[in-house]
Design a protein around this motif. Structure first.
Motif, short mmCIF file in Angstrom:
data_model
loop_
_atom_site.label_atom_id
_atom_site.label_comp_id
_atom_site.label_asym_id
_atom_site.label_seq_id
_atom_site.Cartn_x
_atom_site.Cartn_y
_atom_site.Cartn_z
N ARG A 194 -3.70 -8.49 -10.10
CA ARG A 194 -4.93 -8.39 -9.31
C ARG A 194 -4.66 -7.81 -7.93
N VAL A 195 -3.52 -8.19 -7.34
CA VAL A 195 -3.16 -7.64 -6.04
C VAL A 195 -2.88 -6.14 -6.16
N VAL A 196 -2.20 -5.74 -7.22
CA VAL A 196 -1.94 -4.31 -7.44
C VAL A 196 -3.25 -3.55 -7.63
N LEU A 197 -4.17 -4.13 -8.39
CA LEU A 197 -5.48 -3.50 -8.60
C LEU A 197 -6.21 -3.31 -7.28
N LEU A 198 -6.26 -4.35 -6.46
CA LEU A 198 -6.96 -4.25 -5.18
C LEU A 198 -6.28 -3.25 -4.25
N LEU A 247 0.83 -1.21 0.00
CA LEU A 247 0.00 0.00 0.00
C LEU A 247 0.86 1.25 0.00
N ALA A 248 1.94 1.25 0.78
CA ALA A 248 2.83 2.41 0.81
C ALA A 248 3.50 2.63 -0.54
N MET A 249 3.89 1.55 -1.20
CA MET A 249 4.51 1.69 -2.52
C MET A 249 3.52 2.23 -3.54
N GLU A 250 2.30 1.71 -3.55
CA GLU A 250 1.30 2.18 -4.49
C GLU A 250 0.91 3.63 -4.21
N ALA A 251 0.90 4.03 -2.96
CA ALA A 251 0.60 5.43 -2.64
C ALA A 251 1.65 6.37 -3.21
N ARG A 285 -4.61 -0.54 -5.13
CA ARG A 285 -4.92 0.82 -5.58
C ARG A 285 -6.36 1.19 -5.28
N MET A 286 -7.28 0.24 -5.45
CA MET A 286 -8.67 0.54 -5.15
C MET A 286 -8.86 0.78 -3.65
N THR A 287 -8.12 0.05 -2.83
CA THR A 287 -8.19 0.27 -1.39
C THR A 287 -7.74 1.69 -1.03
N LEU A 288 -6.67 2.13 -1.66
CA LEU A 288 -6.16 3.48 -1.38
C LEU A 288 -7.12 4.56 -1.87
N VAL A 289 -7.53 4.46 -3.13
CA VAL A 289 -8.34 5.52 -3.73
C VAL A 289 -9.72 5.59 -3.08
N LEU A 290 -10.41 4.46 -3.02
CA LEU A 290 -11.76 4.47 -2.45
C LEU A 290 -11.73 4.71 -0.94
N GLY A 291 -10.70 4.23 -0.26
CA GLY A 291 -10.59 4.52 1.16
C GLY A 291 -10.41 6.00 1.43
N TYR A 292 -9.60 6.65 0.60
CA TYR A 292 -9.39 8.10 0.75
C TYR A 292 -10.68 8.87 0.46
N ASP A 293 -11.35 8.53 -0.65
CA ASP A 293 -12.60 9.21 -0.99
C ASP A 293 -13.69 8.93 0.04
#
Length: 253
Positions: free
Chosen positions: A124-128, A52-56, A130-138
């Motif tokens: 798929r792990v990368v997709l999930l 998650l930190a890397m994708e952020a 990123r979605m966790t970060l974006v939707l969690g933030y919104d």
């Protein structure tokens, strides 16, 4: 050497050099040590947090800034004109989430797309992640705005009503955008999301719109089930091959 008097006895008490069996034994010992003592594997929570930190860091900073600015503008509008919180949040939050999902997908928005594509981490792990970060933030922004605006509504518009006004539409529109981004392109997905959003926005006017769209823009078991089904389809479609945007999916030098 024995013919030289000065060198007589130089080999006394000196063992002969080691033979090839020493090298064979050293290699065998190294192999056994590698099997008996494998490298320690980090615990799963740490690996998930590291991903998650890397994708952020990879996601564009504009994703976070634009979402916060649009949400702040919506809060300011409701503060200026009361009794509009439910309508404003129902319109703004799903659109912000859809834009965030589209902005986090595809090589056009990802400068490290080719680097991530060759890593052993599953797409798929990368997709999930990123979605966790974006939707969690919104989601955090929307909840904060709902808490701030709930005292300004009428007696029937409490915090629960504000949250249910945007939660289901946010999940459904974001899931639809995610599936279209994976199977088609982020730009096309955002265009479809804007079309659905515009049709619902027309419900605030006298222009007739299909009644089914109003059911889509509510928080209900059907809406949540649709969002889960679309998300599952997007996860399954990820990593199965090039999307429809074949002409632009691969970087060309």
């Amino acid at each position: 050497m024995n013919e030289w008097p000065e060198l007589s006895g130089i080999r006394d008490d000196i063992p002969p050099p080691p033979g090839p069996e020493v090298v064979r034994a050293a290699l065998m010992r190294s192999a056994l040590d590698a099997v008996e003592a494998p490298a320690p594997v980090p615990p799963r929570p740490y690996r998930a947090w590291a991903l998650l930190a890397m994708e952020a860091r990879i996601l564009h900073p504009a994703l976070w800034l634009v979402s916060a600015l649009v949400m702040a503008a919506c809060v300011g509008f409701v503060l200026a004109k009361e009794d509009t919180a439910q309508l404003v949040l129902a319109l703004a939050v799903p659109l912000i989430a859809a834009a965030g999902v589209a902005g986090s997908q595809g090589p056009e928005q990802d400068a490290a797309f080719e680097v991530v594509a060759v890593t052993p981490t599953s797409p798929r792990v990368v997709l999930l992640a990123r979605m966790t970060l974006v939707l969690g933030y919104d989601l955090a922004l929307a909840l904060f705005a709902s808490v701030v605006l709930s005292p300004l509504g009428s007696m029937d518009t409490g915090l629960t009503s504000l949250i249910t006004a945007w939660l289901g539409p946010m999940a459904a529109l974001a899931a639809l955008t995610l599936l279209l981004s994976v199977c088609w392109s982020p730009a096309g997905a955002m265009g479809c999301a804007l079309t659905v959003w515009s049709l619902y926005a027309l419900t605030a006017t006298d222009i007739p719109v299909p009644d089914g769209l109003r059911h889509f823009w509510t928080t209900s078991p059907a809406t949540v089930g649709l969002a889960l089904a679309l998300t599952l389809a997007a996860v399954i479609a990820t990593g199965t091959g090039e999307p429809i945007r074949r002409a632009r999916a691969t970087h060309r030098s």
